[in-house]
Design a protein around this motif. Structure first.
Motif, PDB file in Angstrom:
ATOM      1  N   HIS A 151       0.831  -1.198   0.000  1.00  0.00           N
ATOM      2  CA  HIS A 151       0.000   0.000   0.000  1.00  0.00           C
ATOM      3  C   HIS A 151       0.876   1.262   0.000  1.00  0.00           C
ATOM      4  O   HIS A 151       0.545   2.255  -0.662  1.00  0.00           O
ATOM      5  CB  HIS A 151      -0.934   0.009   1.211  1.00  0.00           C
ATOM      6  N   THR A 160      -0.939   9.488  -3.401  1.00  0.00           N
ATOM      7  CA  THR A 160      -2.061   9.460  -2.472  1.00  0.00           C
ATOM      8  C   THR A 160      -1.583   8.888  -1.158  1.00  0.00           C
ATOM      9  O   THR A 160      -0.445   8.428  -1.031  1.00  0.00           O
ATOM     10  CB  THR A 160      -3.230   8.605  -3.010  1.00  0.00           C
ATOM     11  N   LEU A 163      -3.792   5.087   3.257  1.00  0.00           N
ATOM     12  CA  LEU A 163      -5.163   4.862   3.686  1.00  0.00           C
ATOM     13  C   LEU A 163      -6.128   4.928   2.496  1.00  0.00           C
ATOM     14  O   LEU A 163      -7.054   4.107   2.384  1.00  0.00           O
ATOM     15  CB  LEU A 163      -5.553   5.905   4.743  1.00  0.00           C
ATOM     16  N   THR A 164      -5.894   5.849   1.586  1.00  0.00           N
ATOM     17  CA  THR A 164      -6.708   5.968   0.382  1.00  0.00           C
ATOM     18  C   THR A 164      -6.530   4.718  -0.482  1.00  0.00           C
ATOM     19  O   THR A 164      -7.504   4.178  -1.029  1.00  0.00           O
ATOM     20  CB  THR A 164      -6.323   7.229  -0.424  1.00  0.00           C
ATOM     21  N   ARG A 166      -5.681   1.718   0.541  1.00  0.00           N
ATOM     22  CA  ARG A 166      -6.365   0.610   1.219  1.00  0.00           C
ATOM     23  C   ARG A 166      -7.869   0.684   0.972  1.00  0.00           C
ATOM     24  O   ARG A 166      -8.516  -0.324   0.680  1.00  0.00           O
ATOM     25  CB  ARG A 166      -6.082   0.648   2.706  1.00  0.00           C
ATOM     26  N   LYS A 167      -8.441   1.859   1.084  1.00  0.00           N
ATOM     27  CA  LYS A 167      -9.881   2.040   0.898  1.00  0.00           C
ATOM     28  C   LYS A 167     -10.281   1.710  -0.550  1.00  0.00           C
ATOM     29  O   LYS A 167     -11.310   1.054  -0.781  1.00  0.00           O
ATOM     30  CB  LYS A 167     -10.260   3.485   1.254  1.00  0.00           C
ATOM     31  N   GLN A 168      -9.462   2.106  -1.523  1.00  0.00           N
ATOM     32  CA  GLN A 168      -9.769   1.809  -2.934  1.00  0.00           C
ATOM     33  C   GLN A 168      -9.732   0.299  -3.186  1.00  0.00           C
ATOM     34  O   GLN A 168     -10.592  -0.246  -3.874  1.00  0.00           O
ATOM     35  CB  GLN A 168      -8.792   2.540  -3.866  1.00  0.00           C
ATOM     36  N   GLN A 170     -10.257  -2.050  -0.946  1.00  0.00           N
ATOM     37  CA  GLN A 170     -11.441  -2.613  -0.293  1.00  0.00           C
ATOM     38  C   GLN A 170     -12.688  -2.410  -1.153  1.00  0.00           C
ATOM     39  O   GLN A 170     -13.514  -3.324  -1.288  1.00  0.00           O
ATOM     40  CB  GLN A 170     -11.640  -1.984   1.082  1.00  0.00           C
ATOM     41  N   ASN A 171     -12.815  -1.239  -1.737  1.00  0.00           N
ATOM     42  CA  ASN A 171     -13.964  -0.952  -2.601  1.00  0.00           C
ATOM     43  C   ASN A 171     -13.962  -1.844  -3.846  1.00  0.00           C
ATOM     44  O   ASN A 171     -15.012  -2.348  -4.265  1.00  0.00           O
ATOM     45  CB  ASN A 171     -13.981   0.526  -3.007  1.00  0.00           C
ATOM     46  N   LYS A 174     -15.034  -5.303  -2.875  1.00  0.00           N
ATOM     47  CA  LYS A 174     -16.473  -5.324  -2.616  1.00  0.00           C
ATOM     48  C   LYS A 174     -17.236  -5.353  -3.946  1.00  0.00           C
ATOM     49  O   LYS A 174     -18.180  -6.127  -4.118  1.00  0.00           O
ATOM     50  CB  LYS A 174     -16.871  -4.090  -1.802  1.00  0.00           C
TER      51      LYS A 174
END
Length: 189
Positions: A151, A160, A163-164, A166-168, A170-171, A174
């Motif tokens: 990451h 970036t 954290l961004t 990681r969130k991307q 995860q999205n 999903k």
């Protein structure tokens, strides 16, 4: 005209070598029943036994001029029948082993082919869904999963925060789970 039934085996063989059909007929008449019985005891298939004897007598007639019987005609005939019966068993064994091997390969090969096909379908579906993602999400996901970057490394490349990133990821996961869940069911089953 002499009756061939009175001739000895040696005399019949000498006449046979000169192409005498009657001598051949007498040998056939004299030995066919006992050879049939001899072969049938070892190979209880009437048609197979008949084929063996027909091949043997055809061989004798075809090769009559060059045949040499060291132990006499009867010993030659019995030995020939025994060897031909053994050949039948050997061929049957080979056929059986080949059939078993082929059946085993067919069963395993079908499963292997099905699995390979399912695997390819699943990969194609995943690639299609990944290609449909928004550009930035797709790039982040590909760096993470295909280039095996961390990451922090992805965050540096894309300017970036980790954290961004990681969130991307995860999205993306999903989205892929949602879109692929029903498709995977149909591919795997």
């Amino acid at each position: 005209m002499a009756t061939y039934s009175a001739y000895s085996d040696q005399e019949l063989v000498a006449l046979l070598k000169n192409g005498d059909h009657m001598a051949f007929g007498e040998i056939h008449k004299r030995y066919y029943p006992v050879l049939y019985s001899h072969a049938y005891k070892r190979l209880p298939y009437r048609e197979e036994v008949k084929d063996i004897l027909q091949e043997l007598f055809a061989f004798i007639w075809t090769n009559r001029e060059s045949l040499y019987f060291t132990s006499g005609l009867s010993a030659y005939l019995y030995t020939s029948v025994r060897n031909r019966v053994i050949n039948v068993f050997s061929k049957d064994k080979i056929r059986h082993e080949y059939a078993s091997s082929f059946a085993k390969y067919s069963e395993e090969g079908d499963n292997e082919t099905d699995e390979l096909l399912r695997h390819k379908e699943l990969i194609a579906l995943i690639e299609k869904e990944v290609a449909a993602l928004p550009d930035q999400m797709r790039k982040v996901f590909e760096m993470s999963r295909f280039q095996h970057l961390s990451h922090n490394e992805i965050a540096e490349i894309t300017n970036t925060s980790p954290l961004t990133v990681r969130k991307q990821i995860q999205n993306v996961l999903k989205i892929l789970r949602t879109k692929l869940s029903s498709a995977i069911f149909f591919i795997l089953y």
